[in-house]
Design an enzyme around this catalytic site. Sequence first.
Site, PDB file in Angstrom:
ATOM      1  N   HIS A  18       0.835  -1.207   0.000  1.00 20.23           N
ATOM      2  CA  HIS A  18       0.000   0.000   0.000  1.00 20.23           C
ATOM      3  C   HIS A  18       0.870   1.259   0.000  1.00 20.23           C
ATOM      4  O   HIS A  18       0.687   2.157  -0.844  1.00 20.23           O
ATOM      5  CB  HIS A  18      -0.907  -0.014   1.226  1.00 20.23           C
ATOM      6  N   GLU A  19       1.805   1.323   0.929  1.00 17.67           N
ATOM      7  CA  GLU A  19       2.637   2.524   1.039  1.00 17.67           C
ATOM      8  C   GLU A  19       3.603   2.645  -0.132  1.00 17.67           C
ATOM      9  O   GLU A  19       3.945   3.761  -0.537  1.00 17.67           O
ATOM     10  CB  GLU A  19       3.413   2.505   2.365  1.00 17.67           C
ATOM     11  N   HIS A  22       1.952   4.599  -2.832  1.00 19.60           N
ATOM     12  CA  HIS A  22       2.044   6.049  -2.577  1.00 19.60           C
ATOM     13  C   HIS A  22       3.437   6.575  -2.926  1.00 19.60           C
ATOM     14  O   HIS A  22       3.578   7.612  -3.584  1.00 19.60           O
ATOM     15  CB  HIS A  22       1.769   6.346  -1.100  1.00 19.60           C
TER      16      HIS A  22
END
Length: 416
Positions: A18-19, A22
């Site tokens: 997920h990160e 980003h």
Amino acid sequence: MTTFIAIVLMFGVLISVHEWGHLVMAKRAGILCHEFAIGFGPKILSFRKNETLYTIRLLPIGGYVKMAGEDFEPIEVKAGQHVGLRLTSAGTVDRVYFQPDQAKDVHVVGTVDKFDSIRELKIQLLVDDEVRVYALERDTLLVDQGMEIQIAPYDRTFGAQSVWKRVLAIAAGPAMNFVLAFILLVIVGLVQGTPTDDGQIGTVQPDSAADQAGLMAGDEIVSIEGQSIDNWLDLRTVLADRADTPTEVTYIRDDAEQTVTLTPQAIEQNGETVGILGVTNALERSPTKAFTTGAETTWTMSTLIFSAVGDLVTGQVGVDQLAGPVGIVRMTDEVAASGFIMLLNWTALLSVNLAIFNLLPLPALDGGRLIFLLFEAVRGRPIDPKKEGFVHFIGFALLMLLMLIVTWNDIQSFFK
């Protein structure tokens, strides 16, 4: 111990992917990313690569990518501070030390009069009652008690990028969780196999209706009560209304068609009584089928979770039915005991869950940030950062309160 490792690895992968989404999109947009963190709280491990500090922190309950300009900077240089500067051969500054007496490569020591690391990239010092002005390198590091943070010129900040670039940087996190789920489900299909398109039997449960009637793995059911069976969905649909009812089943074994009469067992499914034979469909190992099934299953998981969120919003499902970290860990423990394939399926489901949860239009979540960006695109100007920050702070506090409630429910359920 094995289950504990599985849980740590599972949550680590979900958060990291997920990160990472980003981080990659933010860097592609030109945004300076100060830190990529897995977990919250005190640092356990850390290393710096290029501009970003990569850390693993004590509490494995989430993660974050700290983008320049998105939140308050962890180190600020204010007027009146006593600092030391390290100069390059060209006389520009590439290090600002907050404890100059502890650094060995300080060239100038003085009191900050003015400091601009965003627009002018200059620092003005009072040195022995003399005002000196030094230019800052674009990658100047601020060093405070061992913490290093790189300055961010305006063009490297989150707010300086176009709305579209910021939307991509925020949306990339949930998007990568969907991608992860798809990849895991493809792996399951390649390792375990994917269901065949026909009515071929893969396994027969002992003492089931099918077992008592003599059906075997490899048999292909072609009709039930005269209704043609082309796939497994047809089989389940026909059997749904045949619970505890004598039923004629026609199947093919060794290229010969045979017919048997059996009574499907009645079970409760989604609040309804349906009939089952006690068989599973056969599996095949096909890369093409693994990819298509992975995509279809990811879509199915997504629609089911969206439906569950809708039930929660409309009140059909109460907060007491939600599972928090404790409940998820307990369920993961049970799934891990069932084998590696089950753990992969469970991880895929949690990854889709994490993606959809983060896309909810709630403050402090990615969905909430996307809503603010949508307002900015419509209005043609950004919302006051202080007001947006306050809304996200309130939203984060409410999310933490919800987390405490569901965790308490988990604990109560555990002891029950």
